[in-house]
Design a protein around this motif. Sequence first.
Motif, short mmCIF file in Angstrom:
data_model
loop_
_atom_site.label_atom_id
_atom_site.label_comp_id
_atom_site.label_asym_id
_atom_site.label_seq_id
_atom_site.Cartn_x
_atom_site.Cartn_y
_atom_site.Cartn_z
N ILE A 1 -6.17 21.78 -42.57
CA ILE A 1 -7.10 21.20 -43.25
C ILE A 1 -6.02 21.42 -44.80
O ILE A 1 -5.56 22.60 -45.35
CB ILE A 1 -8.66 21.72 -44.00
CG1 ILE A 1 -8.48 20.27 -44.74
CG2 ILE A 1 -8.87 23.29 -44.28
CD1 ILE A 1 -10.41 20.15 -44.61
N SER A 2 -5.38 20.58 -45.67
CA SER A 2 -4.71 20.81 -46.89
C SER A 2 -5.34 19.91 -47.75
O SER A 2 -6.90 19.00 -47.80
CB SER A 2 -3.56 20.68 -46.76
OG SER A 2 -3.07 21.55 -45.73
N ILE A 3 -5.53 20.40 -48.88
CA ILE A 3 -6.00 19.88 -50.14
C ILE A 3 -4.21 19.02 -50.98
O ILE A 3 -3.96 20.17 -51.25
CB ILE A 3 -7.11 20.36 -50.63
CG1 ILE A 3 -7.77 19.21 -51.66
CG2 ILE A 3 -6.84 21.78 -51.23
CD1 ILE A 3 -9.07 19.92 -52.19
N VAL A 4 -5.11 18.35 -51.77
CA VAL A 4 -3.86 17.71 -52.49
C VAL A 4 -4.31 16.81 -54.41
O VAL A 4 -4.96 15.73 -53.45
CB VAL A 4 -3.05 16.64 -51.99
CG1 VAL A 4 -1.49 16.54 -53.07
CG2 VAL A 4 -1.80 17.59 -51.04
N LEU A 5 -3.89 17.40 -55.15
CA LEU A 5 -5.15 16.62 -56.48
C LEU A 5 -3.79 15.18 -56.93
O LEU A 5 -2.77 15.35 -56.33
CB LEU A 5 -4.45 17.73 -57.60
CG LEU A 5 -5.66 18.64 -57.51
CD1 LEU A 5 -5.41 19.45 -58.69
CD2 LEU A 5 -6.73 18.33 -57.72
N ARG A 6 -4.77 14.78 -56.64
CA ARG A 6 -4.40 13.31 -57.06
C ARG A 6 -3.95 12.71 -58.75
O ARG A 6 -3.34 12.19 -59.58
CB ARG A 6 -4.84 11.46 -56.49
CG ARG A 6 -4.58 10.40 -56.80
CD ARG A 6 -5.38 9.28 -56.05
NE ARG A 6 -5.31 7.67 -56.69
CZ ARG A 6 -5.77 7.07 -56.58
NH1 ARG A 6 -7.00 6.91 -55.84
NH2 ARG A 6 -5.30 5.65 -57.03
N ASN A 7 -5.27 13.23 -59.21
CA ASN A 7 -5.01 13.73 -60.85
C ASN A 7 -6.28 14.95 -61.06
O ASN A 7 -7.05 14.90 -59.97
CB ASN A 7 -5.13 12.05 -61.56
CG ASN A 7 -7.05 11.82 -61.24
OD1 ASN A 7 -7.94 11.93 -60.19
ND2 ASN A 7 -6.81 9.61 -60.87
N PRO A 8 -6.62 15.31 -62.60
CA PRO A 8 -7.81 16.18 -62.07
C PRO A 8 -9.21 15.46 -61.39
O PRO A 8 -9.88 16.66 -61.64
CB PRO A 8 -7.64 15.78 -64.10
CG PRO A 8 -6.62 16.01 -64.31
CD PRO A 8 -6.14 14.82 -63.26
N VAL A 9 -8.99 14.47 -61.84
CA VAL A 9 -10.34 13.47 -60.92
C VAL A 9 -10.65 14.19 -59.35
O VAL A 9 -11.58 13.96 -58.70
CB VAL A 9 -10.92 12.10 -61.78
CG1 VAL A 9 -12.46 11.80 -61.36
CG2 VAL A 9 -11.33 12.94 -63.12
N TRP A 10 -9.58 12.69 -58.71
CA TRP A 10 -9.72 12.60 -57.61
C TRP A 10 -8.32 13.85 -56.71
O TRP A 10 -7.72 13.99 -56.93
CB TRP A 10 -9.33 11.49 -57.09
CG TRP A 10 -9.79 10.42 -57.02
CD1 TRP A 10 -9.71 9.35 -58.91
CD2 TRP A 10 -11.06 9.75 -56.99
NE1 TRP A 10 -11.30 8.77 -58.88
CE2 TRP A 10 -12.05 8.68 -58.01
CE3 TRP A 10 -11.95 10.61 -56.01
CZ2 TRP A 10 -12.34 7.72 -56.57
CZ3 TRP A 10 -12.68 8.85 -54.66
CH2 TRP A 10 -13.16 8.72 -55.64
N ALA A 11 -9.10 14.67 -54.88
CA ALA A 11 -8.51 14.85 -54.44
C ALA A 11 -7.96 14.00 -53.16
O ALA A 11 -8.89 13.61 -52.84
CB ALA A 11 -8.99 16.28 -54.34
#
Length: 223
Positions: A81-91
């Motif tokens: 599993i991985s996580i990437v930030l779209r912006n400071p509010v959304w991932a």
Amino acid sequence: MKNMSLTRSYLETLPSADLLSIADELGIDIPENLNRRFIIGELLEMAEDLNRETVLEPMNEETDDIKPLSVLPKTYNETQISIVLRNPVWAFVYWDINETELEELELSLDFVSLNLRISMFKKDDSPKGMELLDFFDITVNCTCREQYVLLPIGGQLVKVDLIAEFANSSQRILASSRKLNIPIMDKRLAEPFVDTRFSPILKLSGLQNLLKTHYANHRQSFI
């Protein structure tokens, strides 16, 4: 002859007999006493058609050595599993599950659901180096492989775990992402009702607190 490169300057240097010979080889029927200029025009037109066919030829079914572009597989058969930030509010979270492991879960009588556990941390000077501030779970379908997540305010680090939940209240962590730094953000991005003006009557009704509570506890349902 199919690969012949014919130009007007070259054809104009040839005698009429040679022009007729080339036309005959290309299968062009030239009427008697036709002007040289028209013969050259017919040859150039035929040469252009042949060149166009040569360019398109690799796409024909007769060409065996040309293969279509490869398509990325839907799964690499690895539990991760991985996580990437779209912006400071959304991932954006994306994951994969080994087919054998997924089949074992689905066949298990105690298996209830797959959950994404979003954990928020705060950096500190303690030996552990971070403090768990909050976490929440999002239930996902077994066939799903991606999810947008709205992050709560206040955390400096975020991590996501892929968890299998069972009927006896036990849980198994299938995969964990790395901890990701969250950029500093304006509170108004994560608390959209801070600057909302409510009339005195609405404030007495408790709508302001209701919206904040609903947003804090059920915001993922609006994705």
